[in-house]
Design a protein around this motif. Structure first.
Motif, mmCIF file in Angstrom:
data_model
loop_
_atom_site.group_PDB
_atom_site.id
_atom_site.type_symbol
_atom_site.label_atom_id
_atom_site.label_comp_id
_atom_site.label_asym_id
_atom_site.label_seq_id
_atom_site.Cartn_x
_atom_site.Cartn_y
_atom_site.Cartn_z
ATOM 1 N N GLN A 166 49.842 8.816 -32.096
ATOM 2 C CA GLN A 166 48.469 7.771 -32.532
ATOM 3 C C GLN A 166 49.371 6.734 -33.337
ATOM 4 O OE1 GLN A 166 45.550 8.061 -31.863
ATOM 5 N NE2 GLN A 166 45.415 10.454 -31.711
ATOM 6 N N LYS A 167 50.074 6.465 -33.853
ATOM 7 C CA LYS A 167 51.017 5.512 -34.417
ATOM 8 C C LYS A 167 51.364 4.325 -33.554
ATOM 9 C CE LYS A 167 52.717 7.851 -38.902
ATOM 10 N NZ LYS A 167 53.912 8.355 -39.233
ATOM 11 N N GLN A 168 52.062 5.078 -31.818
ATOM 12 C CA GLN A 168 52.562 3.806 -31.262
ATOM 13 C C GLN A 168 50.801 3.652 -30.514
ATOM 14 O OE1 GLN A 168 55.109 3.303 -30.053
ATOM 15 N NE2 GLN A 168 55.414 4.096 -32.527
ATOM 16 N N LEU A 169 49.943 3.830 -30.289
ATOM 17 C CA LEU A 169 48.842 3.780 -29.393
ATOM 18 C C LEU A 169 48.428 2.776 -30.451
ATOM 19 C CD1 LEU A 169 46.721 6.916 -28.551
ATOM 20 C CD2 LEU A 169 47.812 5.388 -27.267
ATOM 21 N N LEU A 179 48.719 1.074 -20.273
ATOM 22 C CA LEU A 179 49.587 0.993 -21.023
ATOM 23 C C LEU A 179 50.112 2.066 -22.225
ATOM 24 C CD1 LEU A 179 50.229 -2.750 -19.629
ATOM 25 C CD2 LEU A 179 51.197 -0.711 -18.966
ATOM 26 N N GLN A 180 49.005 1.503 -22.992
ATOM 27 C CA GLN A 180 49.326 2.392 -24.926
ATOM 28 C C GLN A 180 49.469 4.236 -23.913
ATOM 29 O OE1 GLN A 180 45.836 1.838 -27.190
ATOM 30 N NE2 GLN A 180 45.295 0.061 -25.844
ATOM 31 N N GLN A 181 49.331 4.734 -23.328
ATOM 32 C CA GLN A 181 49.666 5.803 -23.024
ATOM 33 C C GLN A 181 51.021 6.216 -23.232
ATOM 34 O OE1 GLN A 181 47.082 8.454 -23.491
ATOM 35 N NE2 GLN A 181 48.319 10.449 -21.862
ATOM 36 N N LYS A 182 50.991 5.204 -21.693
ATOM 37 C CA LYS A 182 52.666 5.180 -21.551
ATOM 38 C C LYS A 182 53.655 5.105 -22.186
ATOM 39 C CE LYS A 182 51.686 6.923 -17.107
ATOM 40 N NZ LYS A 182 52.257 8.442 -16.820
ATOM 41 N N LYS A 183 53.515 3.327 -22.638
ATOM 42 C CA LYS A 183 54.700 3.362 -24.158
ATOM 43 C C LYS A 183 54.604 4.718 -25.288
ATOM 44 C CE LYS A 183 54.344 -1.203 -22.934
ATOM 45 N NZ LYS A 183 53.729 -2.689 -23.899
ATOM 46 N N ALA A 184 53.043 4.820 -25.342
ATOM 47 C CA ALA A 184 53.528 6.266 -26.571
ATOM 48 C C ALA A 184 54.242 7.573 -26.078
ATOM 49 C CB ALA A 184 51.630 6.305 -26.816
ATOM 50 N N GLU A 185 54.132 7.058 -24.746
ATOM 51 C CA GLU A 185 54.087 8.815 -24.296
ATOM 52 C C GLU A 185 56.183 8.614 -24.222
ATOM 53 O OE1 GLU A 185 53.094 9.788 -20.738
ATOM 54 O OE2 GLU A 185 50.887 11.069 -21.633
ATOM 55 N N GLN A 186 56.281 8.111 -23.870
ATOM 56 C CA GLN A 186 57.684 6.853 -23.889
ATOM 57 C C GLN A 186 58.293 7.410 -25.014
ATOM 58 O OE1 GLN A 186 59.535 7.004 -21.558
ATOM 59 N NE2 GLN A 186 61.454 6.925 -22.276
ATOM 60 N N MET A 198 54.820 16.965 -25.867
ATOM 61 C CA MET A 198 54.436 15.431 -25.437
ATOM 62 C C MET A 198 52.322 15.618 -24.261
ATOM 63 S SD MET A 198 54.652 12.346 -26.162
ATOM 64 C CE MET A 198 52.504 11.831 -26.052
ATOM 65 N N LYS A 199 52.605 16.338 -23.366
ATOM 66 C CA LYS A 199 51.329 16.482 -22.802
ATOM 67 C C LYS A 199 50.045 17.102 -23.989
ATOM 68 C CE LYS A 199 49.323 19.064 -18.462
ATOM 69 N NZ LYS A 199 49.765 19.378 -17.360
ATOM 70 N N LYS A 200 50.344 18.124 -24.218
ATOM 71 C CA LYS A 200 49.888 19.035 -25.683
ATOM 72 C C LYS A 200 49.176 17.542 -27.082
ATOM 73 C CE LYS A 200 51.116 23.268 -24.712
ATOM 74 N NZ LYS A 200 51.862 24.161 -25.383
ATOM 75 N N LYS A 238 43.529 -14.581 -8.896
ATOM 76 C CA LYS A 238 44.658 -14.406 -9.932
ATOM 77 C C LYS A 238 44.326 -12.830 -10.848
ATOM 78 C CE LYS A 238 47.296 -18.310 -7.936
ATOM 79 N NZ LYS A 238 48.242 -17.650 -7.889
ATOM 80 N N MET A 239 43.107 -13.685 -11.778
ATOM 81 C CA MET A 239 42.384 -12.475 -12.672
ATOM 82 C C MET A 239 42.876 -11.143 -12.809
ATOM 83 S SD MET A 239 41.769 -14.917 -15.533
ATOM 84 C CE MET A 239 40.556 -13.938 -16.489
ATOM 85 N N LYS A 240 42.115 -10.614 -11.538
ATOM 86 C CA LYS A 240 41.737 -9.276 -11.106
ATOM 87 C C LYS A 240 43.055 -9.063 -10.640
ATOM 88 C CE LYS A 240 39.149 -7.699 -8.880
ATOM 89 N NZ LYS A 240 37.470 -7.629 -7.697
ATOM 90 N N ALA A 241 44.244 -9.326 -10.133
ATOM 91 C CA ALA A 241 45.558 -8.986 -9.992
ATOM 92 C C ALA A 241 46.450 -9.150 -11.435
ATOM 93 C CB ALA A 241 45.952 -10.062 -9.087
ATOM 94 N N ALA A 242 46.695 -9.371 -12.275
ATOM 95 C CA ALA A 242 47.128 -9.739 -13.405
ATOM 96 C C ALA A 242 46.624 -9.251 -14.956
ATOM 97 C CB ALA A 242 46.772 -11.946 -14.539
ATOM 98 N N LEU A 243 45.392 -8.534 -14.661
ATOM 99 C CA LEU A 243 44.828 -7.760 -15.206
ATOM 100 C C LEU A 243 45.050 -6.182 -14.802
ATOM 101 C CD1 LEU A 243 41.606 -9.586 -16.184
ATOM 102 C CD2 LEU A 243 43.375 -9.151 -18.004
ATOM 103 N N TYR A 244 44.767 -6.113 -13.504
ATOM 104 C CA TYR A 244 45.328 -5.104 -12.596
ATOM 105 C C TYR A 244 46.442 -4.769 -13.445
ATOM 106 C CZ TYR A 244 45.406 -1.028 -9.788
ATOM 107 O OH TYR A 244 45.021 0.320 -9.027
ATOM 108 N N ARG A 245 47.800 -5.384 -13.508
ATOM 109 C CA ARG A 245 49.179 -5.069 -13.185
ATOM 110 C C ARG A 245 48.966 -4.641 -14.746
ATOM 111 N NH1 ARG A 245 50.103 -9.685 -10.278
ATOM 112 N NH2 ARG A 245 50.365 -10.880 -11.861
ATOM 113 N N LYS A 246 48.520 -4.583 -15.639
ATOM 114 C CA LYS A 246 48.673 -4.402 -16.987
ATOM 115 C C LYS A 246 48.396 -3.251 -17.050
ATOM 116 C CE LYS A 246 49.259 -9.309 -19.272
ATOM 117 N NZ LYS A 246 50.695 -8.165 -19.627
ATOM 118 N N GLY A 247 47.056 -2.824 -15.898
ATOM 119 C CA GLY A 247 46.350 -1.207 -16.668
ATOM 120 C C GLY A 247 45.188 -1.068 -16.454
ATOM 121 N N PHE A 248 44.556 -2.101 -16.578
ATOM 122 C CA PHE A 248 42.957 -1.968 -16.129
ATOM 123 C C PHE A 248 41.928 -1.885 -15.489
ATOM 124 C CE2 PHE A 248 44.640 -5.044 -20.289
ATOM 125 C CZ PHE A 248 44.284 -4.485 -21.364
ATOM 126 N N ASP A 249 40.811 -0.785 -16.056
ATOM 127 C CA ASP A 249 40.274 -0.532 -14.397
ATOM 128 C C ASP A 249 38.869 -1.677 -13.895
ATOM 129 O OD1 ASP A 249 37.264 0.560 -13.804
ATOM 130 O OD2 ASP A 249 39.065 1.387 -13.607
#
Length: 263
Positions: A166-169, A179-186, A198-200, A238-249
């Motif tokens: 939670q702190k990492q999120l 990305l929050q999830q991936k970075k926090a998990e790592q 970690m999964k639990k 370009k906007m869609k590509a940039a934001l999609y790369r950052k993990g947004f829906d």
């Protein structure tokens, strides 16, 4: 062979004595060694006895050095041996020093490991794998470490891992939920928690739709400043590509772009 003519206490070390033989300084000795050999003025002493006194004094000096080192906190046997080497205590004396320290109750690797694990659980964010690695570095055998780490229950691990997660999120709140999830998990994994724990722990973290949209708009505004000079169609691509790369829906991305376009 010579005669002890004077025994005086050292000025800076009241537990050590200077010994003069035939009117000249000969050597110094710890108080315990002085008592052990019953050294006194007028006593005749041979070279063999002087040599034996030197050996015993080196052992006693090592014991005193180690006890001082141990007075700060508990130490493992390996830590004490390394400290004796650092203080240049002769190798020949170290085995006896370690044996004496053990018999006096100063050294016990099992007790040390148990206390170390309890302290790490109570005062740090470390998981079992990191704690076990540190114990190995301190010379604790694998069997002892593995048996004692069992006191760190899975329930406790999940609770601590969830708090850390939670702190990492929150730390990466400007990123997408993905990305929050991936970075926090790592980060949690690098702290020594297993993938299963970690999964639990991650399940405990509920997604925050409002925070996700806030992060998306933050990233969208940054991208907008870069691409606002482009033609409308290319701008949107370009906007869609940039934001999609950052993990947004993608559907959220479309809404964010539309919101920017209306402003």
């Amino acid at each position: 062979m010579g005669v002890i003519t004077k025994i005086t206490v050292q000025q800076k070390r009241v537990d050590r004595y200077n010994i003069e033989i035939d009117g000249e300084y000969a050597f110094s000795a710890d108080e315990a060694v002085l008592i052990e050999f019953n050294l006194k003025k007028g006593q005749t002493i041979t070279e063999e006895e002087r040599s034996e006194i030197g050996v015993r004094d080196n052992v006693q000096r090592g014991i005193n050095t180690a006890i001082n080192f141990l007075s700060v906190r508990m130490r493992s046997e390996k830590e004490v041996r390394n400290y004796l080497k650092k203080k240049e205590i002769e190798l020949e004396a170290q085995d006896e020093i370690m044996e004496r320290l053990g018999s006096m109750g100063y050294l016990n690797d099992e007790q040390f490991a148990d206390a170390y694990i309890k302290t790490q659980i109570q005062t740090t964010e470390k998981g079992p794998a990191v704690i076990l690695r540190e114990l190995k570095e301190k010379g604790i055998d694998d069997y002892t470490a593995a048996s004692l780490i069992e006191q760190f229950t899975e329930e406790e691990q999940i609770e601590k891992a969830a708090d850390l997660f939670q702190k990492q999120l929150k730390k990466y709140k400007r990123d997408s939920a993905f990305l929050q999830q991936k970075k926090a998990e790592q980060h949690v994994l690098t702290k020594g928690y297993s993938a299963a724990v970690m999964k639990k722990a991650a399940i405990k973290a509920e997604p925050d739709a409002e925070a996700e949209m806030e992060a998306l708009m933050h990233q969208a505004e940054k991208a907008h400043r870069r691409y606002q000079s482009f033609e409308k169609r290319e701008y949107r691509q370009k906007m869609k590509a940039a934001l999609y790369r950052k993990g947004f829906d993608l559907s959220d991305i479309d809404r964010a772009i539309d919101r920017l376009s209306e402003e």
